[in-house]
Scaffold this motif. Structure first.
Motif, PDB file in Angstrom:
ATOM      1  N   GLU A  43      31.216  -3.142  34.744  1.00  0.00           N
ATOM      2  CA  GLU A  43      32.290  -3.476  33.801  1.00  0.00           C
ATOM      3  C   GLU A  43      31.797  -4.367  32.659  1.00  0.00           C
ATOM      4  O   GLU A  43      31.423  -5.520  32.878  1.00  0.00           O
ATOM      5  CB  GLU A  43      33.434  -4.174  34.562  1.00  0.00           C
ATOM      6  N   GLU A  85      48.196   0.324  37.099  1.00  0.00           N
ATOM      7  CA  GLU A  85      47.338  -0.857  37.224  1.00  0.00           C
ATOM      8  C   GLU A  85      46.322  -0.877  36.077  1.00  0.00           C
ATOM      9  O   GLU A  85      46.050  -1.919  35.472  1.00  0.00           O
ATOM     10  CB  GLU A  85      46.618  -0.730  38.575  1.00  0.00           C
ATOM     11  N   VAL A 140      40.399  -8.638  37.038  1.00  0.00           N
ATOM     12  CA  VAL A 140      39.843  -9.538  38.048  1.00  0.00           C
ATOM     13  C   VAL A 140      40.776 -10.678  38.460  1.00  0.00           C
ATOM     14  O   VAL A 140      40.492 -11.399  39.414  1.00  0.00           O
ATOM     15  CB  VAL A 140      38.471 -10.119  37.611  1.00  0.00           C
ATOM     16  N   GLY A 170      36.371  -7.783  45.567  1.00  0.00           N
ATOM     17  CA  GLY A 170      37.825  -7.876  45.617  1.00  0.00           C
ATOM     18  C   GLY A 170      38.470  -6.611  45.113  1.00  0.00           C
ATOM     19  O   GLY A 170      37.791  -5.671  44.690  1.00  0.00           O
TER      20      GLY A 170
HETATM   21  C1  LIG Z   1      37.411  -7.115  41.648  1.00  0.00           C
HETATM   22  C2  LIG Z   1      36.478  -6.176  41.661  1.00  0.00           C
HETATM   23  O1  LIG Z   1      36.533  -5.054  40.890  1.00  0.00           O
HETATM   24  C3  LIG Z   1      37.570  -4.880  39.921  1.00  0.00           C
HETATM   25  C4  LIG Z   1      38.773  -4.271  40.501  1.00  0.00           C
HETATM   26  C5  LIG Z   1      38.977  -2.903  40.497  1.00  0.00           C
HETATM   27  C6  LIG Z   1      40.175  -2.301  41.195  1.00  0.00           C
HETATM   28  O2  LIG Z   1      40.978  -3.057  41.747  1.00  0.00           O
HETATM   29  O3  LIG Z   1      40.317  -1.077  41.228  1.00  0.00           O
HETATM   30  C7  LIG Z   1      38.070  -2.058  39.830  1.00  0.00           C
HETATM   31  C8  LIG Z   1      37.044  -2.580  39.117  1.00  0.00           C
HETATM   32  C9  LIG Z   1      36.961  -4.020  38.825  1.00  0.00           C
HETATM   33  O4  LIG Z   1      37.647  -4.307  37.655  1.00  0.00           O
HETATM   34  C10 LIG Z   1      35.226  -6.319  42.468  1.00  0.00           C
HETATM   35  O5  LIG Z   1      34.357  -5.442  42.374  1.00  0.00           O
HETATM   36  O6  LIG Z   1      35.095  -7.314  43.178  1.00  0.00           O
END
Ligand SMILES: C=C(O[C@@H]1C=C(C(=O)O)C=C[C@H]1O)C(=O)O
Length: 413
Positions: free
Chosen positions: A220, A264, A327, A385
């Motif tokens: 990202e 989302e 995040v 997460g």
């Molecule tokens: C929070 C994380 O990833 C984030 C959360 C995502 C989601 O909830 O689908 C996808 C990519 C990232 O923006 C992580 O990798 O720890």
């Protein structure tokens, strides 16, 4: 060097004819690295180290960087992004984190980009130490390290997701990103570059980074600034890769057609656009996200770009953007309060900005995902997460964290 007195730097970049592997050139125990698709930057040694903390850590870094740049003499005939004076940086996620945010100017930087190669040497007025040697160093012994649940076991994480869902249904917050951690220990003297090679080879389309013990491979892009153009890659919405071609195609289709994931995702895009618009009123992005394929996951992705209409540096822009809905969640303050309440650990630099900035303010910054922080005593903490919304299923979210841990767990194992 961490005192506030401004350092006077003398910086010289020269073009060189070739540079093969860059990772073997950096320090085995304190590597400085930023690379994607085989190109990027490595740093050797530390000419200047600036530390920041608290709610204004990024604004303070932007101001300190302007001062350092103004006092520097830079000779740079190469003029590519990443040449001349450059600092590597990593910032804590939370304003109240105990982990310091840093900008590190190496003593030597080597870079490769678009078939061109360069070396930058940085000296600090009054620092008579000889420059570090510029040669590849043999890799240290192999190691295999297991990472095990840290502050919470998987059951406790599922319970937190359940609580978050209840709070969302109650209307406290629209989305919250909850993370968990894994821990391990790296024996003294271990060559961290081994893990970086694994990450860079396994995830060539991601940003593989190493700054002050924070290592990882992030898909990202928080923000890139080059030639007064700003860009970002927003990710939100995740699906595991299928086991065979048919189930993999099915996974991608179900992600791009999922109402939950698209909702989302739309919020995450809006949070980035709203933060960038004051600096770039004519941003463009595609109406529908695309499915980004990684070796372990599919993500919904949107690329945002536009011309910058003010003098904002990439450090000003990370300050404006962080933390995005990808995040933290939304609304931001309510989401951050819920993270503080439910996550039983300090995120440190996980989910904060990591990247580099140059003298013009250009730079590339990723969100520190798929990462681990290695402490000076060798303690490893990895983080992953996922975004929780009303329709989330705690078991699926736990599985998603396992998928997101894969790059770092496999690189250490
Ligand atoms: C929070 C994380 O990833 C984030 C959360 C995502 C989601 O909830 O689908 C996808 C990519 C990232 O923006 C992580 O990798 O720890």
């Amino acid at each position: 060097m961490t005192d506030t007195e401004t350092r006077v730097l003398s910086v010289e970049t020269i073009e060189i004819s070739d540079l093969k592997q860059i990772i073997p050139l950096t320090d085995p125990e304190r590597p400085l690295l930023w690379m994607r698709k085989g190109q990027g930057l490595v740093g050797i040694g530390e000419a200047v180290r600036l530390e920041f903390e608290g709610p204004t850590r990024m604004q303070d870094a932007a101001a300190a960087w302007r001062e350092l740049v103004d006092a520097a003499t830079v000779t740079n005939p190469v003029e590519l992004p990443g040449t001349g004076l450059v600092a590597f940086g990593a910032f804590a996620f939370s304003a109240s984190s105990a982990e310091k945010s840093v900008l590190i100017v190496p003593r030597i930087i080597l870079g490769k980009r678009d078939g061109r190669f360069w070396v930058t040497k940085i000296t600090v007025a009054g620092d008579d130490r000889p420059l570090p040697r510029l040669e590849p160093r043999a890799f240290g012994d192999e190691y295999r390290i297991s990472l095990l649940p840290g502050d919470e076991d998987p059951g406790a994480f599922r319970a937190d997701v359940e609580t978050a869902i209840q709070r969302i249904v109650r209307g406290d917050v629209g989305k919250v990103v909850l993370a968990r951690n894994l821990v391990g220990h790296l024996p003294e003297g271990s060559d961290i570059r081994r893990v970086l090679v694994d990450l860079a080879m396994g995830y060539p389309d991601c940003w593989t980074y190493s700054v002050d013990g924070l290592i990882g491979s992030s898909p990202e892009t928080l923000v890139g600034v080059s030639n007064r153009t700003v860009s970002a890659r927003v990710l939100a919405g995740t699906m595991s890769r299928g086991r065979d071609a048919d189930s993999d195609a099915e996974a991608a289709t179900s992600l791009v057609t999922s109402v939950k994931d698209n909702d989302e995702h739309a919020f995450a895009v809006q949070s980035v656009v709203a933060a960038l618009r004051p600096h770039s009123p004519h941003l463009t992005w595609s109406e529908l996200p695309f499915a980004l394929k990684l070796p372990n996951l599919w993500h919904l992705a949107t690329d945002v770009a536009g011309p910058l209409t003010d003098r904002a540096t990439s450090l000003d822009l990370i300050a404006a953007l962080h933390p995005t809905a990808a995040v933290a969640g939304f609304p931001t303050d309510a989401a951050l309060a819920l993270i503080d309440e439910l996550e039983p650990f300090d995120r440190g630099r996980y989910a904060g900005p990591v990247g580099w900035v140059d003298a013009a303010g250009d730079g590339e910054w990723a969100i520190a995902l798929r990462c681990a922080q290695i402490s000076p005593t060798g303690d490893i903490t990895a983080y992953a997460g996922c975004g929780i919304v009303a329709e989330s299923d705690p078991m699926k979210e736990l599985t998603e964290t396992k998928m997101k841990f894969r790059p770092i767990v496999e690189a250490f194992g």
